[in-house]
Design an enzyme around this catalytic site. Structure first.
Site, PDB file in Angstrom:
ATOM      1  CG  ASP A 163      18.404  71.841  50.586  1.00 30.82           C
ATOM      2  OD1 ASP A 163      18.015  72.336  51.651  1.00 30.82           O
ATOM      3  OD2 ASP A 163      18.127  72.325  49.466  1.00 30.82           O
ATOM      4  CE  LYS A 183      11.537  72.802  52.325  1.00 28.21           C
ATOM      5  NZ  LYS A 183      10.885  73.747  51.385  1.00 28.21           N
ATOM      6  CG  MET A 198      10.947  66.222  43.588  1.00 25.99           C
ATOM      7  SD  MET A 198      10.673  67.886  44.257  1.00 25.99           S
ATOM      8  CE  MET A 198      10.535  68.858  42.732  1.00 25.99           C
TER       9      MET A 198
END
Length: 276
Positions: free
Chosen positions: A10, A32, A148
């Site tokens: 990641d 991502k 996030m």
């Protein structure tokens, strides 16, 4: 790491960790970030399955803990449904590492009796609407930790204050926590978004909201600098971060010296044994 045939990794996996993988492994980036996914989650599932069914030893390398907003449970479930054996290695989730780094106890007697992990994403790729559960998180004795959550912070503040949470509750935003690029902004809940904008924090940024933030040394230090210097919370937070970085470098230098002395002592002891 030394026996893997394939490593799917990641965005937030550090270079130090990646260097532990042996040179013969096939490295596949599947990271991502908001607004850009190199692979969809379905494509990642398919890659894992294809490599495993081909007989490869596969490592799925994630930052933090794979089971805390890391999609680890979904990937494991998918593979197990297809008869693939999976072994999960636990990690330290960002909330735990960052709070320890800043001296923020997630729970503290008489201050916070529980901690709640939230995500600012309502669905993959979605940042416009927070889950309804967040609006029920205004308990003054609960520490809120939001992953996030940069894009949805204004809505979060609106929902929390509408449910009775004071806008004066202390909060902190931490970009790239526990790394050498860490940046921190301390401010009250109602002012946090504007301070984040002033500091130009970017993803990945973790938010910690609750009275426990007041226990962090950086909170009061930020308040003192802001008042004494007549500067904003964002500017004061930058000074506190610089002080923190300097202290950490001094500790690292001291640790290096201690390690060198220990190695010298060990070498001397070996020489003494050899002579005897």
């Amino acid at each position: 790491m030394q026996t893997a045939d394939v490593v799917l990794y990641d965005r937030l996996v550090s270079d130090d960790i990646l260097q532990l993988v042996h040179g013969g492994a096939r490295m596949v980036y599947v990271g991502k970030q908001a607004g850009y996914h190199t692979r969809t989650q379905s494509e990642i599932h398919d890659l894992l399955l294809q490599f495993a069914e081909a007989g490869a030893t596969v490592i799925r390398l994630k930052g933090g803990d794979p089971y805390v907003f890391g999609r680890g449970g979904e990937e494991v479930q998918y593979l197990q449904q297809h008869g693939i054996q999976v072994h999960a290695v636990p990690g330290i989730t960002a909330a735990a590492g960052i709070c320890a780094e800043l001296g923020i106890p997630m729970t503290h007697r008489g201050v916070a009796t529980s901690v709640r992990f939230l995500t600012g994403h309502s669905r993959e790729g979605g940042e416009t609407q927070l889950d309804d559960t967040i609006t029920a998180s205004a308990d003054p004795h609960t520490t809120l930790i939001v992953y996030m959550g940069l894009a949805t912070l204004p809505l979060l503040v609106q929902q929390l204050t509408a449910r009775g949470m004071s806008g004066h509750v202390p909060a902190v935003a931490v970009e790239r926590g526990t790394t050498a690029e860490q940046r921190v902004v301390f401010d009250t809940l109602s002012n946090l978004h504007s301070s984040i904008q002033e500091a130009k924090l970017k993803s990945p940024t973790l938010l910690v909201i609750g009275e426990v933030v007041r226990l962090a040394p950086g909170w009061q230090r930020t308040r003192d600098i802001a008042v004494a210097g007549g500067v904003t919370a964002a500017a004061a937070s930058a000074v506190v971060q610089q002080e923190h970085d300097c202290a950490r470098l001094q500790l690292e230098d001291a640790a290096t010296v201690v390690m060198r002395l220990q190695q010298q002592h060990h070498h001397q002891q070996q020489q003494i044994v050899s002579k005897a």
